[in-house]
Scaffold this motif. Structure first.
Motif, PDB file in Angstrom:
ATOM      1  N   SER C  38      24.212  43.566  71.024  1.00 10.95           N
ATOM      2  CA  SER C  38      23.888  45.004  69.452  1.00 10.95           C
ATOM      3  C   SER C  38      22.763  46.002  69.613  1.00 10.95           C
ATOM      4  O   SER C  38      21.888  45.551  70.140  1.00 10.95           O
ATOM      5  CB  SER C  38      24.183  44.419  68.085  1.00 10.95           C
ATOM      6  OG  SER C  38      23.670  45.653  67.126  1.00 10.95           O
ATOM      7  N   GLY C  39      23.034  46.796  69.496  1.00 16.24           N
ATOM      8  CA  GLY C  39      22.119  48.153  69.666  1.00 16.24           C
ATOM      9  C   GLY C  39      21.555  48.564  71.518  1.00 16.24           C
ATOM     10  O   GLY C  39      20.644  49.355  71.960  1.00 16.24           O
ATOM     11  N   SER C  40      23.203  47.398  72.618  1.00 16.80           N
ATOM     12  CA  SER C  40      22.664  48.467  74.172  1.00 16.80           C
ATOM     13  C   SER C  40      22.781  49.286  74.472  1.00 16.80           C
ATOM     14  O   SER C  40      22.685  49.634  75.637  1.00 16.80           O
ATOM     15  CB  SER C  40      23.081  46.690  74.823  1.00 16.80           C
ATOM     16  OG  SER C  40      24.283  46.883  74.779  1.00 16.80           O
ATOM     17  N   LYS C  42      26.478  50.166  74.125  1.00 18.04           N
ATOM     18  CA  LYS C  42      27.726  50.539  74.577  1.00 18.04           C
ATOM     19  C   LYS C  42      28.537  51.261  73.928  1.00 18.04           C
ATOM     20  O   LYS C  42      29.197  52.249  74.611  1.00 18.04           O
ATOM     21  CB  LYS C  42      28.650  49.178  73.607  1.00 18.04           C
ATOM     22  CG  LYS C  42      27.368  47.853  74.840  1.00 18.04           C
ATOM     23  CD  LYS C  42      28.392  46.385  74.407  1.00 18.04           C
ATOM     24  CE  LYS C  42      28.604  45.921  73.084  1.00 18.04           C
ATOM     25  NZ  LYS C  42      26.935  45.754  72.560  1.00 18.04           N
ATOM     26  N   SER C  43      28.316  51.775  72.688  1.00 20.06           N
ATOM     27  CA  SER C  43      29.245  52.471  71.816  1.00 20.06           C
ATOM     28  C   SER C  43      29.306  54.068  72.075  1.00 20.06           C
ATOM     29  O   SER C  43      29.493  54.958  72.462  1.00 20.06           O
ATOM     30  CB  SER C  43      28.826  52.516  69.908  1.00 20.06           C
ATOM     31  OG  SER C  43      29.531  51.094  69.582  1.00 20.06           O
ATOM     32  N   THR C  44      27.003  54.327  71.986  1.00 20.98           N
ATOM     33  CA  THR C  44      26.995  55.535  72.518  1.00 20.98           C
ATOM     34  C   THR C  44      27.358  55.911  74.220  1.00 20.98           C
ATOM     35  O   THR C  44      27.851  56.711  74.565  1.00 20.98           O
ATOM     36  CB  THR C  44      25.698  55.369  72.805  1.00 20.98           C
ATOM     37  OG1 THR C  44      24.667  55.117  72.014  1.00 20.98           O
ATOM     38  CG2 THR C  44      25.079  57.050  73.400  1.00 20.98           C
ATOM     39  N   LEU C  45      27.781  54.749  75.369  1.00 22.56           N
ATOM     40  CA  LEU C  45      28.258  55.425  76.515  1.00 22.56           C
ATOM     41  C   LEU C  45      30.125  55.778  76.103  1.00 22.56           C
ATOM     42  O   LEU C  45      29.850  56.474  76.789  1.00 22.56           O
ATOM     43  CB  LEU C  45      28.456  53.811  77.333  1.00 22.56           C
ATOM     44  CG  LEU C  45      28.551  54.120  79.109  1.00 22.56           C
ATOM     45  CD1 LEU C  45      28.363  55.183  79.514  1.00 22.56           C
ATOM     46  CD2 LEU C  45      29.060  52.811  79.004  1.00 22.56           C
TER      47      LEU C  45
HETATM   48  N1  LIG Z   1      23.275  58.611  65.556  1.00 20.12           N
HETATM   49  C1  LIG Z   1      22.569  57.896  65.980  1.00 20.12           C
HETATM   50  N2  LIG Z   1      20.929  58.346  65.681  1.00 20.12           N
HETATM   51  C2  LIG Z   1      20.360  57.245  65.699  1.00 20.12           C
HETATM   52  N3  LIG Z   1      20.082  56.572  67.129  1.00 20.12           N
HETATM   53  C3  LIG Z   1      21.657  56.242  67.410  1.00 20.12           C
HETATM   54  C4  LIG Z   1      22.722  56.974  66.833  1.00 20.12           C
HETATM   55  N4  LIG Z   1      23.610  56.176  67.225  1.00 20.12           N
HETATM   56  C5  LIG Z   1      22.928  55.097  67.791  1.00 20.12           C
HETATM   57  N5  LIG Z   1      22.131  54.866  67.478  1.00 20.12           N
HETATM   58  C6  LIG Z   1      20.798  53.984  68.604  1.00 20.12           C
HETATM   59  O1  LIG Z   1      21.560  53.518  69.933  1.00 20.12           O
HETATM   60  C7  LIG Z   1      21.471  52.316  70.113  1.00 20.12           C
HETATM   61  C8  LIG Z   1      22.270  51.897  70.658  1.00 20.12           C
HETATM   62  O2  LIG Z   1      23.391  52.107  70.067  1.00 20.12           O
HETATM   63  P1  LIG Z   1      25.256  51.911  70.182  1.00 20.12           P
HETATM   64  O3  LIG Z   1      25.093  52.352  71.441  1.00 20.12           O
HETATM   65  O4  LIG Z   1      25.753  51.772  68.578  1.00 20.12           O
HETATM   66  O5  LIG Z   1      24.784  50.467  70.548  1.00 20.12           O
HETATM   67  P2  LIG Z   1      26.121  48.861  70.699  1.00 20.12           P
HETATM   68  O6  LIG Z   1      26.901  49.978  70.724  1.00 20.12           O
HETATM   69  O7  LIG Z   1      25.672  48.698  71.886  1.00 20.12           O
HETATM   70  O8  LIG Z   1      25.254  48.146  69.182  1.00 20.12           O
HETATM   71  C9  LIG Z   1      20.828  51.638  69.303  1.00 20.12           C
HETATM   72  O9  LIG Z   1      19.284  51.639  68.624  1.00 20.12           O
HETATM   73  C10 LIG Z   1      21.450  52.553  67.530  1.00 20.12           C
HETATM   74  O10 LIG Z   1      20.664  52.582  67.082  1.00 20.12           O
END
Ligand SMILES: Nc1ncnc2c1ncn2[C@@H]1O[C@H](COP(=O)(O)OP(=O)(O)O)[C@@H](O)[C@H]1O
Ligand SMILES: [Mg+2]
Lengths: 222, 216, 243
Positions: C38-40, C42-45
């Motif tokens: 979690s936090g790596s 993945k979702s952002t990508l």
């Molecule tokens: N809209 C946002 N604003 C600020 N930080 C964000 C936002 N979305 C994600 N993050 C940060 O970016 C990092 C990666 O998040 P995310 O892509 O959701 O990880 P995963 O899906 O792998 O758990 C995390 O540290 C999260 O806190």
């Protein structure tokens, strides 16, 4: 439109505007303090008082919230003397605003009290605090912190509503505007400037209340 | 004699109440329409449009309704148009109502979860399509209780029209008081009639709010 | 040629760099499982691929469309890229069928009749032909997620993005959703899934991407990586998720 605005015609009357402005500010401060005190009593009565007191306070709240402020003002200023209670303009204005804010703040503060977790009240009671001590130190402090933004908005609404007290000749900012326009016949200009002053007052009041809130509720953590 | 004047007072007040009701209905309807248009502007994501709407709302929420009535009453006349109290009151209340409703409804639009926008986004819907088909229908539901609640403010707001000479319930009260010298009775009755108009609306708004909260 | 090409993508939220130069090539028909703590990132990508998030550097293209260049109007891109969310995000005021029909009707201007047919077809595909008239609140979590899949499929996307689509479900409802995805994979749909279902990633995936601290730490054929992870981080991650 061929009409030209003449704001310069207001200049000779600036001291009247200032006097009215100060009056409106003082009126707001006094009725805010008194109205909030009344609201605290009302909210406590509704939450902790006997059933009949809750009902009575509830009726007061509903009557005030469901009638126009101007009618409340006229009732107090014109109606009460007929029942033997004579008030001057300023006192009637303060009383009407206090009674009005008192009703709204009763409901606002009551909601705050209801949001205080029951466990906190029981904890206070188990520390051998009296009912009144629990109310003051545990319940009201938390409740106020929670509802402070809602209360602040209501205070601004009451301040704006106070323009109506000019109708019983209390010498507030609107009274000054009415007077000036009857002398210089520049009604639109006068009311535009005075509307601007009220807007400024509303913005300043909001900022001041926010500052006060930050000072008062500046606790550890959070 | 005293009984006779009681009925005269009451019947005259009730007759004037028609105008309070009429002004309330008209102002609420037109204020709602203008408010809806402003809502679109307020959430349009077009910088200057949002900014202008914000300033509009700030002005009408940040100045006394009484000032607005005076401004319309004396301002429209500057255009060489003859102003009746009715026209000025209608205009002022429309603007005032629309500012408050826009703000209430904006809150409802913003209360819709971000995921709804994103889902509509990923379905290739345009901003207006998202707004119309996804966001507004949901916002509309949660907007009903506070909108009904605000109608109480509109009814009470019409009382100020009496100051610029509109003969509504409040003005009739003043006139009857001047004629009968029975202020306690007159203003009690005036208050009672306003209460009879407003309390059912307040009660209804409160009930709607409760059922909506349960449904969620 | 790749259907989705991600090249050296960087993305920061404020001061924090969340994607630190990510590159992944995804062929047509591939089933890519993205795993990682979690936090790596993945979702952002995933959200960068369909423009829900912007990226700061690098490039992403989908079926020849450059995502950054399409920014002004992402609708063409999004017609090709479907997405399913962890929280379903169904439209609560519409029935299951109406949820599926909405985009075909207003975006693709399909006729009411055609859209209805499409909804019936898609709901049948996810095994919910009998729930067409139900509102989301009348469906279980697993059923809601299957409606969400049908809704995405109704736009006939070339690629489907799935972000932890079983994470919000009760354990007994996970499989019904995974079976639908598996069937899509068999049909040849290109899938990019962020998932914590390791067994599913191994058995259904054609490519595994392990993300760690904003980078692709290891990638390759799932069976091979699960059998012999080369980095200690993946060893630890697989070990932790099997317990
Ligand atoms: N809209 C946002 N604003 C600020 N930080 C964000 C936002 N979305 C994600 N993050 C940060 O970016 C990092 C990666 O998040 P995310 O892509 O959701 O990880 P995963 O899906 O792998 O758990 C995390 O540290 C999260 O806190
Ligand atoms: Mg995630």
């Amino acid at each position: 439109m061929t009409y030209k605005l003449h704001f310069a015609d207001l200049l000779p009357y600036w001291d009247l505007l200032l006097k009215g402005l100060v009056f409106t500010i003082l009126l707001t401060i006094v009725s805010t303090v008194a109205g909030t005190a009344l609201g605290t009593l009302g909210a406590s009565a509704r939450t902790f008082g006997p059933r009949w007191l809750d009902r009575l306070t509830g009726a007061y709240v509903e009557v005030i919230r469901n009638t126009p402020f101007i009618v409340q003002l006229f009732f107090i200023f014109f109606g009460l003397p007929a029942a033997g209670i004579k008030l001057n303009e300023t006192t009637a204005a303060v009383l009407a605003m206090t009674v009005n804010l008192g009703a709204y703040s009763t409901e606002i503060i009551r909601a705050g009290i209801q949001a205080v977790p029951k466990g906190h009240i029981e904890a206070g009671a188990s520390l051998a605090m009296s009912r009144l001590q629990v109310l003051r130190h545990v319940v009201l402090k938390q409740a106020f912190e929670k509802i402070y933004p809602a209360l602040s908005s209501q205070i601004v609404i009451v301040m704006l509503g106070s323009a109506v007290v000019s109708q019983i000749s209390a010498e507030d900012l609107t009274y000054a505007a009415n007077f000036i326009q009857s002398r210089n016949f520049r009604a639109f200009e006068v009311y535009l400037v005075v509307a601007g002053l009220y807007l400024l007052l509303a913005i300043v009041t909001r900022a001041a209340l926010r500052g006060i809130g930050r000072l008062v509720f500046r606790g550890p953590g959070r | 004699m005293s009984d006779f004047s009681f009925w005269v007072i009451l019947s005259n007040l009730l007759l004037a109440t028609r105008w309070t009701i009429a002004l309330s209905l008209v102002a609420f309807a037109s204020g709602g329409l203008v408010g809806l248009a402003l809502l679109f502007a307020r959430v349009s994501r077009i910088g200057w449009l949002e900014w202008t709407t914000k300033a509009y709302v700030e002005f009408f929420q940040g100045t006394p309704l009484l000032m607005q009535l005076f401004l319309f009453f004396f301002g429209v006349a500057l255009f060489g148009i003859e102003v009746s109290p009715w026209l000025a009151a209608w205009l002022a209340l429309t603007f005032w109502t629309s500012a408050f409703l826009t703000e209430i409804w904006r809150g409802c639009v913003e209360a819709i979860p971000k995921g709804q926008w994103e889902a509509a986004d990923t379905l290739a819907m345009s901003y207006m399509q998202q707004m119309w088909h996804v966001i507004l229908p949901q916002a509309f539901r949660i907007a009903i209780p506070p909108t009904v609640g605000f109608s109480v403010q509109v009814v009470k707001g019409t009382a100020l029209a009496s100051i610029i000479g509109f003969v509504d319930l409040t003005k009739a009260g003043t006139m009857l008081n001047n004629a009968t010298f029975r202020p306690f009775l007159v203003y009690s009755l005036v208050a009672l009639i306003y209460f009879a108009l407003c309390f059912p609306l307040s009660w209804f708004a409160h009930r709607l709010e409760r059922t909506f909260n349960v449904a969620r | 040629m790749s259907l989705v090409s991600i090249q050296n993508v960087r993305k920061s939220f404020g001061e924090v760099e969340v994607l630190k130069g990510v590159s992944v090539e995804i062929a047509r028909g591939a089933v890519v499982a993205i795993i990682g703590k979690s936090g790596s990132g993945k979702s952002t990508l995933l959200r960068c691929i369909n423009g829900l998030e912007t990226y700061d550097a690098g490039g992403i293209s989908v079926d020849g469309i450059d995502v950054a260049a399409a920014r002004a109007d992402l609708r063409d891109l999004r017609r090709n890229v479907g997405m399913v969310f962890q929280q379903f995000n169904l439209f609560p005021h519409l029935t299951a069928a109406e949820n599926v029909m909405l985009a075909p009707r207003v975006v693709n201007r399909e006729s009411e009749i055609r859209a209805k047919e499409l909804a019936r077809e898609m709901l049948a595909k996810v095994g919910l032909a009998d729930k067409a008239g139900n509102y989301p609140s009348q469906l279980s979590g697993g059923q809601q997620q299957r409606v969400a899949i049908a809704r995405a499929l109704a736009m006939r996307p070339n690629v489907l993005l799935c972000d932890e689509i079983t994470s919000a479900l009760d354990p007994e409802l996970v499989n019904e959703v995974l079976r639908v995805i598996e069937a899509l994979a068999k049909d040849g749909m290109t899938l990019i899934l962020v998932t914590h279902e390791m067994r599913f990633a191994r058995d259904v995936g054609t490519k595994l991407v392990f993300m760690h601290q904003g980078k692709v730490h290891e990638e390759g054929p799932p069976k091979q990586l699960f059998a012999g992870p080369t980095t200690p981080e993946l060893v630890q991650f697989i070990g932790a998720s099997l317990h």
